[in-house]
Design an enzyme around this catalytic site. Structure first.
Site: not given
Length: 885
Positions: A469, A473, A475, A482, A534, A739, A760
């Protein structure tokens, strides 16, 4: 007489010259090229041999396919003698044209098999249990070495290696290969990817040393935003096996075992999120050459292989440093702080050049933005420190590039640098899976061109082993929703066939026993499963790859998993409204409009994947399943209409996304589509020609508008430059996709850093519209055996053009306006056909070259309907003119 066809670009398992395959029936592919029009392949012959010499003699010692009558050039399975581990295979192909004339054989290509069974692994896992660095609880880098002797001349030598963690192999003082972050991220409790390296030229007669640098990586480093550490295991381990073939036919094997020794070196810690601390004073010069004395090194811990864990050859292109970028500017916000502006947001690391006194510590911090005072913005990194530290050994110029980390950044803050740095002191190194780039786009609008570049850069930045993603950061997870909304755009920009084939293994490895696909893959604890759009990635991505590459193997491999997902949804929602098992429903993520219900979105996506499953089942020959899923779609459609569609064509919740999903998935009575499309247009116009859609509504928005009579409005959205829009990002300095639409606004400044990535790819899904509508390149038959070329000029553009290198060759479609009319240039690859649609009031006035288009060579038919002319094209290059009327 030879054919006017040439077979080129040979691939094996969708890769060029792969090493270490563990697929026992690898699939071949090639492209046929010709400078003439209307050229087709009528047959092929593949030869596979175990030596170059026999192949050059036109002998297929492993397989001779014979002459096979077919136009097929992709996904052709090997059908020769059984292949064995560590076997090197050479192959070539010749083709016949439509007149039965044969081409010359292609140049020889090669692939090599890996170790096919666990029994053939002599090596075991090795490492040490070192004391973690106390502040961040991170392990130091480990150095592993083993002396061995080679007594006889070497014909071929291959190193097979992987790690629980990240590793970098070395042999006789040299780095082996250029792969970064190997072996990549998988669910290490279920599978490991194995890399293979040809080290024939590095192995030497006499004494040799095989070395391995080992770091935490995804295995034992920090993972996700929950600050998970040691998720798969507390300490990294390495596994390697060097196989040396000698001239006399004997084999020497050197593998990881108890005979290896270990030491700690200059890497005090190295973590993907936190960064690397490297103290050059702790280097052990010559540790990976034979003359080094390792008497003070410690013994390794050896652990057996787990028979439940798969070891398989790497299926995708590895991560590499693919490009270097020099900084545009150096600023100095405080006396001891320098900021390097690389000029491009990207994922990777830097190469630092520095000289100074021993013990001088240079700190590198990374960020995407600057604060108003010129300092580095790091708040949006959350708990990721994204900091590299280099401690000088002293002496001449020292060059350092981190080993086992990467960052997402445009700006680098440098502190502790001795003297004044130059533009050569810090150079950006762009890292991503080394997928060939397959698409180009350009038009007369500079902002739209920058948008296309931003989309590509966000893809580069987030395709690192898994489709992440964000690269900056704490993550960097493989979010499934996505990935599915961006997959089609991604497949235009790059050859993602192997990349997503690997990631689909991650997704099916993560599938739960009740059939649910997870929200991220690989899955990590604390994150949910089964979210609409998702979890649906488990169907959407294989379907997309089938459409783009014509690959049914991936459909076959994942078919039962896809059926299990459909059962998971269906058994909880017998009334055909998807209201149950929504779990952590993300709805239309980061939308600017409120109101589109989670159930409404979920039901629309259920309809979407039901239609896809009907097509997938038909492609695989499962006729009963195809009928069942078609009926399922029809039932969902009727239930959706009854629940959400009003008699006047209005849709419940009355949001942009509600109309987009209903129109895109045909969830309206045909008679009400115009009213629904008009309502969507009015809502957008009420917002002063601005979109308000989130991750799920945005990808199809411009498509829906264009297909329902509002192409001008779609173009206005594309070229809009005020907030919220793609152009607003670019006007405010974006070099990648944001994002969120409000990641930065003039009114509010930088958005709350709790979730605010400036790199993103999700909103980059508009790239599909640039290729398919603005330029006009569409797939007809799966794999582009037949293409649909439908350019839709508009938006005040003077010209637009795109190319796409499909599995059959390079497609091109471009148009430009001029005083005499609309010029359209088209290239259709050899062995394919296309349908070209052009706006024209009179088909007889359309020119191709110097004469009427209807009489041109390679134009197979002409049809006219409702203000457009349709040409059937054979392969070749064409230049059309639609005269101005």
């Amino acid at each position: 007489m030879k054919a006017d066809l040439t077979p080129t670009s040979l691939t094996c398992e969708m890769l060029h010259a792969p090493l270490g395959l563990t697929v026992t029936e690898p699939r071949f592919g090639w492209i046929v090229e010709s400078e003439k029009r209307d050229q087709v392949q009528s047959a092929y012959r593949i030869l596979v041999s175990d030596t170059v010499e026999t192949l050059c003699a036109d002998q297929g010692t492993l397989w001779d396919s014979g002459r096979v009558t077919t136009r097929k050039t992709a996904h052709i399975p090997y059908a020769g003698r059984p292949l064995h581990s560590d076997q090197r295979c050479f192959w070539k192909v010749r083709v016949w044209d439509g007149d039965g004339r044969s081409s010359a054989y292609s140049a020889a290509a090669v692939w090599q098999m890996g170790l096919l069974t666990l029994d053939e692994w002599v090596g075991v896992w090795i490492g040490i249990n070192s004391q973690p660095e106390p502040e961040l609880d991170m392990n130091p880098g480990v150095m592993l070495r083993r002396d061995f002797a080679v007594a006889k001349p070497v014909v071929r030598a291959t190193l097979y290696a992987t790690a629980k963690g990240i590793y970098r192999p070395r042999l006789n003082g040299q780095r082996v290969g250029d792969i970064e972050l190997a072996p990549g991220w998988t669910d290490y409790s279920k599978r490991h990817q194995v890399q293979a390296y040809d080290v024939t030229r590095i192995v030497q007669l006499g004494d040799n040393v095989l070395g391995i640098l080992l770091g935490d990586g995804w295995y034992s480093g920090y993972l996700g935003f929950q600050q998970l550490r040691a998720y798969y295991g507390s300490h990294p381990r390495a596994l390697a096996q060097l196989i040396v073939h000698h001239l006399d036919g004997t084999v020497t094997v050197v593998a990881t075992d108890e005979a290896w020794t270990a030491a700690l070196g200059p890497i005090l810690y190295s973590d993907i999120q936190m960064g690397e601390h490297y103290d050059a004073r702790r280097e052990l010069p010559g540790w990976d050459v034979a003359e080094y004395d390792d008497a003070t090194w410690q013994p390794v811990i050896a652990e057996p292989l787990d028979p439940q864990v798969i070891l398989e050859g790497q299926r995708d292109q590895p991560i590499r440093v693919n490009e270097e970028i020099h900084p545009l500017e150096i600023t100095q916000p405080t006396p001891d702080t320098y900021i390097f502006d690389i000029g491009q947001n990207f994922a990777g690391k830097v190469c630092l050049s520095v000289s100074g006194e021993p013990g001088t510590a240079v700190r590198l911090r990374y960020g995407e933005l600057l604060e108003p005072d010129g300092s580095l913005h790091t708040a949006n990194l959350r708990s990721a420190r994204a900091t590299d530290t280099y401690v000088l050994r002293g002496g001449n110029t020292e060059v350092y590039s981190p080993h086992f980390t990467y960052h997402g950044f445009r700006y680098v803050e440098v502190t502790g640098y001795p003297g004044s740095p130059t533009h050569q002191s810090v150079i950006g190194q762009v890292m991503h899976n080394a997928m060939p780039e397959t698409g180009t786009f350009k038009c007369s609008n500079p902002m739209v061109n920058q948008l296309w570049r931003n989309i590509l850069w966000s893809q580069r930045s987030n395709f690192l082993s898994v489709p992440t993603d964000c690269p900056q950061r704490d993550e960097r997870l493989g979010w499934t929703g996505d990935a599915q909304i961006f997959c089609r755009t991604a497949s235009f920009n790059m050859d993602v066939a192997a990349f997503f084939t690997k990631w689909m293994l991650d997704l099916t490895d993560a599938q739960t026993s009740d059939g649910a696909f997870t929200d991220v893959a690989p899955q990590i604890k604390g994150l949910s499963k089964g979210a609409p759009a998702w979890g649906d990635a488990g169907i959407i991505i294989p379907w997309t790859l089938y459409r783009v590459y014509g690959d049914t193997t991936l459909l076959e491999r994942n078919y039962e998993a896809m059926k299990a997902w459909m059962r998971y949804i269906g058994e909880a929602n017998p009334l055909h409204l998807r209201t149950k098992r929504l779990h952590n429903s993300y709805a239309d993520w980061v939308s600017l409009e409120r109101g589109t219900s989670a159930e409404q979105i979920a039901t629309a996506y259920w309809a979407r994947i039901a239609r896809m499953m009907a097509e997938i089942a038909a492609a695989l020959g499962h006729e009963n399943d195809a009928e069942y899923y078609a009926e399922t779609y029809a039932e969902i459609r009727q239930t959706y209409i009854a629940a959400y569609v009003h008699p006047d064509g209005a849709i419940e919740t009355d949001t942009q996304t509600a109309y987009v999903l209903a129109l895109d998935n045909d969830l309206l009575p045909e008679a009400l589509r115009p009213a629904a499309a008009e309502r969507l247009a009015r809502i957008i116009e009420h917002h002063n020609d601005h979109l308000a859609t989130g991750f799920l509504g945005t990808p199809a928005l411009c498509f829906v508008l264009g297909e329902n009579g509002y192409l001008d409005l779609a173009y206005r959205l594309l070229t809009q430059e005020t907030y919220p829009s793609w152009g607003y990002m670019i006007k405010n300095g974006a070099t990648t996709m944001w994002e969120r639409w409000d990641a930065y606004t003039h009114a509010e400044g930088i958005h709350n850093p709790g979730m605010n990535s400036f790199n993103h790819y999700a909103y980059g899904a508009i790239g599909e519209w640039l290729y398919r509508v603005v330029a006009g390149i569409n797939v007809g038959q799966p794999g582009y055996g037949h293409s649909l070329l439908r350019p839709r000029p508009g938006g005040g553009l003077d010209y637009a053009s795109a190319t796409y290198r499909s599995v059959h060759g390079t497609l091109h479609c471009g148009w430009r306006r001029s005083d005499d009319g609309l010029h359209v240039d088209v290239t259709v690859p050899a062995n394919t056909t296309a349908t070209l649609e052009l706006p024209a009031d009179n088909p007889h006035t359309v020119q191709e070259g110097d004469g009427p288009a209807s009489e041109a060579e390679g134009v197979q038919f002409v049809r006219y309907a409702r203000g457009k002319v349709v040409f059937g094209l054979a392969s070749g290059q064409f230049r059309f003119l639609v005269p101005r009327t």
